[in-house]
Design an enzyme around this catalytic site. Structure first.
Site, PDB file in Angstrom:
ATOM      1  N   GLY A  73      33.051  38.737  41.619  1.00 47.91           N
ATOM      2  CA  GLY A  73      31.770  38.385  41.090  1.00 47.91           C
ATOM      3  C   GLY A  73      31.799  37.240  40.048  1.00 47.91           C
ATOM      4  N   THR A  74      32.739  37.230  39.055  1.00 43.95           N
ATOM      5  CA  THR A  74      32.917  36.159  38.218  1.00 43.95           C
ATOM      6  C   THR A  74      33.321  34.931  38.943  1.00 43.95           C
ATOM      7  OG1 THR A  74      34.084  37.539  36.635  1.00 43.95           O
ATOM      8  CG2 THR A  74      34.322  35.315  36.230  1.00 43.95           C
ATOM      9  N   ASN A 152      23.615  44.491  33.548  1.00 49.27           N
ATOM     10  CA  ASN A 152      24.724  45.573  33.544  1.00 49.27           C
ATOM     11  C   ASN A 152      24.673  46.748  32.493  1.00 49.27           C
ATOM     12  OD1 ASN A 152      25.440  42.892  32.514  1.00 49.27           O
ATOM     13  ND2 ASN A 152      27.087  44.027  31.727  1.00 49.27           N
ATOM     14  N   GLN A 180      25.166  43.774  39.832  1.00 52.30           N
ATOM     15  CA  GLN A 180      24.647  45.185  39.745  1.00 52.30           C
ATOM     16  C   GLN A 180      23.635  45.595  40.682  1.00 52.30           C
ATOM     17  OE1 GLN A 180      26.248  47.524  37.977  1.00 52.30           O
ATOM     18  NE2 GLN A 180      27.539  46.091  36.769  1.00 52.30           N
ATOM     19  N   SER A 200      29.678  41.595  43.955  1.00 53.02           N
ATOM     20  CA  SER A 200      31.171  42.127  43.643  1.00 53.02           C
ATOM     21  C   SER A 200      31.633  43.544  44.292  1.00 53.02           C
ATOM     22  CB  SER A 200      31.273  42.105  42.240  1.00 53.02           C
ATOM     23  OG  SER A 200      32.784  42.805  41.943  1.00 53.02           O
ATOM     24  N   GLY A 201      32.710  43.487  44.934  1.00 52.78           N
ATOM     25  CA  GLY A 201      32.798  44.638  45.872  1.00 52.78           C
ATOM     26  C   GLY A 201      33.111  45.836  44.952  1.00 52.78           C
ATOM     27  N   HIS A 202      33.704  45.780  43.755  1.00 55.34           N
ATOM     28  CA  HIS A 202      34.122  47.072  43.067  1.00 55.34           C
ATOM     29  C   HIS A 202      32.898  47.723  42.442  1.00 55.34           C
ATOM     30  CE1 HIS A 202      34.676  45.783  38.869  1.00 55.34           C
ATOM     31  NE2 HIS A 202      34.463  44.650  39.567  1.00 55.34           N
ATOM     32  N   THR A 238      43.962  31.616  52.118  1.00 49.80           N
ATOM     33  CA  THR A 238      44.115  32.400  53.167  1.00 49.80           C
ATOM     34  C   THR A 238      43.209  33.635  52.646  1.00 49.80           C
ATOM     35  OG1 THR A 238      46.263  31.741  53.746  1.00 49.80           O
ATOM     36  CG2 THR A 238      45.905  33.699  54.531  1.00 49.80           C
ATOM     37  N   CYS A 326      34.007  44.995  20.390  1.00 52.98           N
ATOM     38  CA  CYS A 326      34.718  44.798  19.323  1.00 52.98           C
ATOM     39  C   CYS A 326      34.956  43.166  18.936  1.00 52.98           C
ATOM     40  CB  CYS A 326      36.096  45.408  19.357  1.00 52.98           C
ATOM     41  SG  CYS A 326      36.984  45.761  17.964  1.00 52.98           S
TER      42      CYS A 326
HETATM   43  N1  PLP Z   1      28.132  40.159  36.401  1.00 50.97           N
HETATM   44  C1  PLP Z   1      27.754  41.357  36.198  1.00 50.97           C
HETATM   45  C2  PLP Z   1      26.369  41.626  36.225  1.00 50.97           C
HETATM   46  C3  PLP Z   1      28.891  42.324  36.265  1.00 50.97           C
HETATM   47  O1  PLP Z   1      28.334  43.498  35.760  1.00 50.97           O
HETATM   48  C4  PLP Z   1      29.811  42.028  36.477  1.00 50.97           C
HETATM   49  C5  PLP Z   1      31.127  43.005  36.229  1.00 50.97           C
HETATM   50  O2  PLP Z   1      30.922  43.783  35.328  1.00 50.97           O
HETATM   51  C6  PLP Z   1      30.488  40.807  36.771  1.00 50.97           C
HETATM   52  C7  PLP Z   1      29.474  39.793  36.891  1.00 50.97           C
HETATM   53  C8  PLP Z   1      31.856  40.482  37.013  1.00 50.97           C
HETATM   54  O3  PLP Z   1      32.288  40.584  38.304  1.00 50.97           O
HETATM   55  P1  PLP Z   1      33.853  41.052  38.688  1.00 50.97           P
HETATM   56  O4  PLP Z   1      34.414  42.159  37.889  1.00 50.97           O
HETATM   57  O5  PLP Z   1      34.193  41.288  40.214  1.00 50.97           O
HETATM   58  O6  PLP Z   1      34.321  39.497  38.285  1.00 50.97           O
END
Ligand code: PLP
Length: 401
Positions: A73-74, A152, A180, A200-202, A238, A326
């Site tokens: 996602g980042t 999130n 999200q 984002s896949g996870h 790749t 923190c």
């Molecule tokens: N954007 C949001 C709203 C998220 O909640 C997250 C991950 O917590 C991300 C971006 C980042 O995704 P990734 O962990 O796949 O880089």
């Protein structure tokens, strides 16, 4: 520590679905070809990539040619924002919100050191965005507006379609971080004004380390990674075939299950929330008055510290998150809590429970059984429970609009 895990931290990450694990396995073994190769062996994997792209596109109501696979996602967020700035080099202004994920916020902060101006839109006490504030923020040189689909921490959903229309009315591109939201709410980009969307896949039962960026057909685009011709020249490197196949399968499952499962997940979430509010005095749902994702509950418990709750719950096998971060040795309420003006006495004691299609009644029962005595115990030993402000601070300054 118990043997049983009650995993209620699905906004942090989700388990890989067994069907997804099964789908990706052959690509770690016999199907190891490079999709770019001319021979049949690589060509086979190219077909699997194409199928995964179609599945992700179907989940979004998009065309396969509009889907770019990324590593997370980042990366999708960074690619979208950098692309807009490179595609419109004369434009030096960006608009985003104060409650974005660090994937967007920290990039924007960096861009400010590079000569860009960034407007950070605030939210009200329920975590909602004001479209009037967005209208007022736009300038002739706004290159891109980046507003998340769903937060999130609180799960609050933003009116991204309206925001996209407003951005376009001033000639700016519109990107949404939907990390999200994808798989949790229906998305149909066919008729949408959204130019780019990150996922984002996870967060939807695929592995960590795979993501995608939707880029509307015709959007001016400048690649983030340059090199080979993969992804039609839009992202060199790749392809991660096993993980792309996994994301495709996860997208198919999300589409199949969303209708029936979201209602069940929401009912579980509501039972958890109402049960806790009933059992624990001085508790509040942050963003409870706003449109929210069906799986997320962000609850503030007055006069206790989120980290202590988490540690005690973890000993009981319950996994959740806190709303504090923190920072330089002291626990600060998160930027989202600060932006919403959540009172300090609550902001320090926030816990996020986030459910998934694998959440059960047993998980909710465990929370309702374990959380009230944990809060009671912590309040007994809290030096702040007599009404003194926590850490000598007053309420966060609420955002007004
Ligand atoms: N954007 C949001 C709203 C998220 O909640 C997250 C991950 O917590 C991300 C971006 C980042 O995704 P990734 O962990 O796949 O880089």
């Amino acid at each position: 520590m118990t043997d049983k895990v009650h995993y209620l931290d699905n906004n942090a990450t989700t388990r890989v679905a067994p069907e997804v694990e099964e789908a990706m396995k052959p690509f770690f073994g016999e199907l190891y070809g490079n999709p770019s190769s001319m021979h049949f062996f690589g060509g086979t994997n190219q077909k699997y990539l194409d199928r995964a792209r179609e599945s992700v596109a179907r989940l979004l109501g998009a065309g396969p040619e509009e889907i770019l696979f990324t590593s997370c996602g980042t990366e999708s967020d960074s690619t979208a924002i950098w692309s807009a700035l490179r595609a419109f080099p004369e434009k030096k202004h960006l608009v985003t919100t104060k409650v974005e994920h660090p994937a967007v916020l920290n990039l924007c902060k960096y861009l400010e050191t590079q000569g860009y101006r960034v407007t950070y839109l605030g939210v009200d006490a329920e975590g909602r965005l004001s479209l009037d504030e967005l209208k007022a923020a736009l300038a002739p040189d706004t290159a891109i507006v980046s507003v998340m689909w769903a937060n999130n921490e609180t799960g609050v959903v933003f009116p991204v379609e309206d925001a996209a229309r407003i951005a376009h009315s001033r000639g700016a591109l519109f990107h949404t971080d939907a990390v999200q939201a994808v798989g949790k709410v229906p998305i149909n980009l066919a008729e949408s004004k959204i130019d780019m969307l990150s996922l984002s896949g996870h967060k939807l039962h695929a592995p960590k380390g795979i993501g995608a960026l939707y880029i509307k057909k015709g959007t001016r685009f400048s690649p983030f990674l340059m090199g080979g011709h993969q992804e039609r020249g839009r992202r060199a490197g790749t392809e991660n075939v096993p993980y792309i196949v996994a994301l495709g399968r996860a997208a198919e499952l999300a589409l199949e299950k969303m209708g029936e499962e979201n209602g069940r997940v929401k009912a579980l979430r509501d039972r958890l929330e109402q049960g806790l509010l009933k059992a624990v005095k001085n508790a509040r749902v942050n963003g409870g008055g706003a449109d929210r994702l069906p799986n997320t509950s962000h609850i503030g418990f007055e006069y206790v510290e989120g980290e202590s709750i988490l540690i005690m719950l973890s000993e009981k096998g319950i996994c959740a998150s806190s709303g504090s971060a923190c920072t330089s040795g002291s626990l600060e309420p998160s930027h989202v809590m600060m932006s919403m003006g959540v009172p300090q006495t609550y902001a320090h004691g926030t816990i996020r429970f986030s459910l998934s299609v694998y959440s059960t009644d047993e998980d909710v029962d465990a929370v309702l059984r374990e959380v009230p005595p944990v809060i009671e115990r912590l309040r007994e030993i809290s030096p702040f429970a007599d009404g003194k402000p926590l850490f000598g601070m007053d309420a966060c300054e609420p955002h007004k609009h």
